[in-house]
Design a protein around this motif. Sequence first.
Motif, PDB file in Angstrom:
ATOM      1  N   TYR A 159      12.808  -5.721   2.929  1.00 47.00           N
ATOM      2  CA  TYR A 159      13.979  -6.166   2.390  1.00 47.00           C
ATOM      3  C   TYR A 159      13.891  -7.484   1.450  1.00 47.00           C
ATOM      4  O   TYR A 159      14.449  -8.101   0.580  1.00 47.00           O
ATOM      5  N   LEU A 160      12.536  -8.270   1.910  1.00 47.35           N
ATOM      6  CA  LEU A 160      12.245  -9.796   0.997  1.00 47.35           C
ATOM      7  C   LEU A 160      11.837  -8.892  -0.074  1.00 47.35           C
ATOM      8  O   LEU A 160      12.106  -9.533  -1.013  1.00 47.35           O
ATOM      9  N   GLU A 161      10.731  -7.606  -0.440  1.00 48.80           N
ATOM     10  CA  GLU A 161      10.623  -7.230  -1.465  1.00 48.80           C
ATOM     11  C   GLU A 161      11.957  -7.098  -1.993  1.00 48.80           C
ATOM     12  O   GLU A 161      11.840  -7.145  -3.810  1.00 48.80           O
ATOM     13  N   ILE A 162      13.006  -6.766  -1.275  1.00 49.18           N
ATOM     14  CA  ILE A 162      13.779  -6.182  -2.883  1.00 49.18           C
ATOM     15  C   ILE A 162      14.881  -7.263  -3.375  1.00 49.18           C
ATOM     16  O   ILE A 162      14.729  -7.010  -4.460  1.00 49.18           O
ATOM     17  N   CYS A 163      14.997  -8.378  -1.918  1.00 48.42           N
ATOM     18  CA  CYS A 163      15.048  -9.504  -3.100  1.00 48.42           C
ATOM     19  C   CYS A 163      14.337 -10.393  -3.972  1.00 48.42           C
ATOM     20  O   CYS A 163      14.585 -10.617  -4.899  1.00 48.42           O
ATOM     21  N   ARG A 164      12.982 -10.143  -3.952  1.00 45.02           N
ATOM     22  CA  ARG A 164      12.080 -10.276  -4.700  1.00 45.02           C
ATOM     23  C   ARG A 164      12.488  -9.820  -6.052  1.00 45.02           C
ATOM     24  O   ARG A 164      12.371 -10.750  -7.535  1.00 45.02           O
ATOM     25  N   GLY A 182       0.491  -1.280   0.135  1.00 46.79           N
ATOM     26  CA  GLY A 182       0.083   0.058   0.076  1.00 46.79           C
ATOM     27  C   GLY A 182       0.844   0.539  -0.079  1.00 46.79           C
ATOM     28  O   GLY A 182      -0.113   2.807   0.157  1.00 46.79           O
ATOM     29  N   ARG A 183       2.060   1.293  -0.118  1.00 41.70           N
ATOM     30  CA  ARG A 183       2.314   2.806  -0.385  1.00 41.70           C
ATOM     31  C   ARG A 183       3.822   2.155  -1.303  1.00 41.70           C
ATOM     32  O   ARG A 183       4.912   1.019  -1.673  1.00 41.70           O
ATOM     33  N   ASP A 184       4.456   3.387  -1.390  1.00 40.99           N
ATOM     34  CA  ASP A 184       5.829   3.383  -2.799  1.00 40.99           C
ATOM     35  C   ASP A 184       7.590   3.158  -2.016  1.00 40.99           C
ATOM     36  O   ASP A 184       7.559   4.006  -0.577  1.00 40.99           O
ATOM     37  N   LEU A 185       8.379   1.745  -2.346  1.00 44.49           N
ATOM     38  CA  LEU A 185       8.990   1.907  -2.150  1.00 44.49           C
ATOM     39  C   LEU A 185      10.201   2.483  -2.946  1.00 44.49           C
ATOM     40  O   LEU A 185      10.112   1.847  -3.977  1.00 44.49           O
ATOM     41  N   GLU A 186      10.676   3.004  -3.077  1.00 42.07           N
ATOM     42  CA  GLU A 186      11.846   3.749  -3.874  1.00 42.07           C
ATOM     43  C   GLU A 186      13.648   2.926  -4.155  1.00 42.07           C
ATOM     44  O   GLU A 186      13.818   2.685  -2.815  1.00 42.07           O
ATOM     45  N   ILE A 187      13.407   2.455  -5.055  1.00 44.04           N
ATOM     46  CA  ILE A 187      14.772   2.131  -5.386  1.00 44.04           C
ATOM     47  C   ILE A 187      16.071   3.111  -5.779  1.00 44.04           C
ATOM     48  O   ILE A 187      15.733   3.824  -7.696  1.00 44.04           O
ATOM     49  N   PRO A 188      16.882   4.125  -5.256  1.00 42.13           N
ATOM     50  CA  PRO A 188      17.675   5.224  -6.615  1.00 42.13           C
ATOM     51  C   PRO A 188      17.818   4.696  -7.208  1.00 42.13           C
ATOM     52  O   PRO A 188      17.776   5.844  -7.887  1.00 42.13           O
ATOM     53  N   ILE A 189      18.827   3.375  -7.385  1.00 45.86           N
ATOM     54  CA  ILE A 189      18.963   3.394  -8.794  1.00 45.86           C
ATOM     55  C   ILE A 189      19.019   1.762  -9.545  1.00 45.86           C
ATOM     56  O   ILE A 189      19.175   1.509  -8.374  1.00 45.86           O
ATOM     57  N   ALA A 190      18.537   1.248 -10.067  1.00 49.66           N
ATOM     58  CA  ALA A 190      17.732   0.230 -10.850  1.00 49.66           C
ATOM     59  C   ALA A 190      18.070  -0.290 -12.196  1.00 49.66           C
ATOM     60  O   ALA A 190      18.209   0.952 -13.172  1.00 49.66           O
ATOM     61  N   CYS A 191      18.888  -0.668 -12.430  1.00 47.62           N
ATOM     62  CA  CYS A 191      18.744  -1.481 -14.114  1.00 47.62           C
ATOM     63  C   CYS A 191      18.952  -3.037 -13.879  1.00 47.62           C
ATOM     64  O   CYS A 191      19.477  -3.511 -14.005  1.00 47.62           O
ATOM     65  N   GLY A 192      17.677  -2.974 -14.413  1.00 44.68           N
ATOM     66  CA  GLY A 192      17.139  -4.181 -15.094  1.00 44.68           C
ATOM     67  C   GLY A 192      17.227  -4.964 -13.388  1.00 44.68           C
ATOM     68  O   GLY A 192      16.140  -4.525 -12.310  1.00 44.68           O
ATOM     69  N   GLU A 200      23.023   4.111   4.285  1.00 45.57           N
ATOM     70  CA  GLU A 200      21.819   5.351   4.729  1.00 45.57           C
ATOM     71  C   GLU A 200      20.055   5.441   4.138  1.00 45.57           C
ATOM     72  O   GLU A 200      19.553   4.842   4.741  1.00 45.57           O
ATOM     73  N   GLN A 201      20.010   5.124   2.742  1.00 45.03           N
ATOM     74  CA  GLN A 201      19.410   4.550   2.310  1.00 45.03           C
ATOM     75  C   GLN A 201      18.086   3.226   2.888  1.00 45.03           C
ATOM     76  O   GLN A 201      17.215   3.531   3.001  1.00 45.03           O
ATOM     77  N   LEU A 202      19.295   2.131   3.352  1.00 41.38           N
ATOM     78  CA  LEU A 202      18.264   1.300   3.374  1.00 41.38           C
ATOM     79  C   LEU A 202      18.759   0.497   5.301  1.00 41.38           C
ATOM     80  O   LEU A 202      17.723  -0.471   5.275  1.00 41.38           O
ATOM     81  N   CYS A 203      19.418   1.037   5.537  1.00 40.66           N
ATOM     82  CA  CYS A 203      19.106   1.283   8.108  1.00 40.66           C
ATOM     83  C   CYS A 203      18.674   2.128   8.476  1.00 40.66           C
ATOM     84  O   CYS A 203      18.643   2.268   9.445  1.00 40.66           O
ATOM     85  N   ALA A 204      19.212   3.292   7.779  1.00 42.11           N
ATOM     86  CA  ALA A 204      19.134   4.657   8.625  1.00 42.11           C
ATOM     87  C   ALA A 204      17.714   5.124   8.689  1.00 42.11           C
ATOM     88  O   ALA A 204      16.986   5.931   8.940  1.00 42.11           O
ATOM     89  N   GLN A 205      16.799   4.878   7.591  1.00 40.82           N
ATOM     90  CA  GLN A 205      15.495   5.140   7.302  1.00 40.82           C
ATOM     91  C   GLN A 205      14.623   4.200   7.572  1.00 40.82           C
ATOM     92  O   GLN A 205      15.436   3.052   7.993  1.00 40.82           O
ATOM     93  N   PRO A 206      12.900   3.875   7.300  1.00 37.32           N
ATOM     94  CA  PRO A 206      12.610   2.940   8.501  1.00 37.32           C
ATOM     95  C   PRO A 206      11.767   1.509   7.829  1.00 37.32           C
ATOM     96  O   PRO A 206      10.816   1.690   7.334  1.00 37.32           O
TER      97      PRO A 206
END
Length: 469
Positions: free
Chosen positions: A345-350, A315-325, A333-339
């Motif tokens: 993390y599971l969604e990122i792995c998917r 129900g919300r947006d998960l931002e990926i700052p730089i992605a290619c395929g 800071e983006q992965l561990c200093a934010q809520p």
Amino acid sequence: MATMALRYPIHRHQRFLKDLCFITSNPYLYLSRRTLLQAQSQNHASTQESDLTQKYHQLVKDGSLTYDKHQTEIVKTLNSVYDQIIHYQPEKPGILTKIFGMGNSKPNAPKGIYMYGSVGSGKTMLMDLFYNSIPISKKQRVHFNAFMLNVHSRIHQFKTSIPFQAGREKPHKYDPIPPVASDIANNTWLLCFDEFQVTDIADAMILKRLFTALFDYGVVVVATSNRMPDDLYKNGLQRSNFLPFIPILKDKCHVIPLDSGIDYRRSALRGLPSGGQVYFVSSETDTENELNKIFSQLAEKEGQEISRKTIRHLGRDLEIPIACGRIADFTFEQLCAQPVSAADYLEICRHFDVVLIRNIPLLSLSRRTEARRFIVLIDTLYDSKVRVVCSAEKIPEELFSTKSSKKVTDERRMLMDDLGISEFDKDANASIFTAEEEVFAFERVVSRLIEMQSEQYWEGCIEERNFQS
């Protein structure tokens, strides 16, 4: 800022969690699911019952494993449990059992296994060999944190489904544990847990009721852990409420120490080729330049546009700052200093096969929130067979500073105030304040970071993910 949201609703992730359960991983010598299945087909092809001992020796003979006398003894115990399980079938719980936990006699289920030992001792490899060999459909292999995320999501769904009654301000109170446990047992009666650990007070408070119900429904548990049962949730807040769970676990599982003195993760590093570096220390090289070169090389193979990406998630947006395929590039800071939660993390792995993590700082107990997220992040990436490229302030062995300070930090003081605990109370030394669990988990993360630099790990990730697709 809130600490790690371990009870984040993940109902949309249940399919992915199910996928995780069937991942075959050997975090020590990188056996893929295909390797284990091939070993199965080569042994006792004419018999219905597989012999784990012979499969283990076949893997040793093939050179996939190094012979370990201590592990061989563990395999014999696993084989004994295997023989009992394949002849066992739990009874289905009745309607009264599902709703109230009543009505069925307790099943005579075989005892499971609880293997514990230091990092790199081969626990996960042995459990995966057992899991992939046993011919049972209702089985699940899952990281314990992911399992508890799912349990809390089920409990939340059950509570919200209770209808309000006219004239009452609140709905009737029902214990959600029996129906949740019944639902789990109905779908899965062999649970294989990797990294059985208890760090969250919400988990600690329900484990006795949850697992008592699961055992009553005939569920068999096979688990790996870095801690012996008596040390689970050590110095945890309100641990006295958790302690009754320990004898239940020990009664339902064979408790097996597994520590032959060999760390197979470090042994595997001997195969790391020159020029294959994927972990960079800022004091030794230009880490930005090195990670930029690796990202460019990987992106060129992807052949897709480099851009920012947004994933709609829970129900919300998960931002990926730089992605290619299938490649993602983050800073610490983006992965561990934010809520960011474990479900994120599971969604990122998917979505991604390779993750770059830039600028990992020296982590101390004064940065507990970031340290806890980093522990969960590495565990999730590792369990999901995601390749990782890192830049950090220190080498893995020096990345965590475990020096404790007698000074009460503002974060700790605020938490103690919220719980009504003074600096001189006994509970002020609970692990939630002293970070003892994080210190213990650092050892596992260091070992995994070392392993994740090896050529075998990268090749194993590629083979495993290709096999799943």
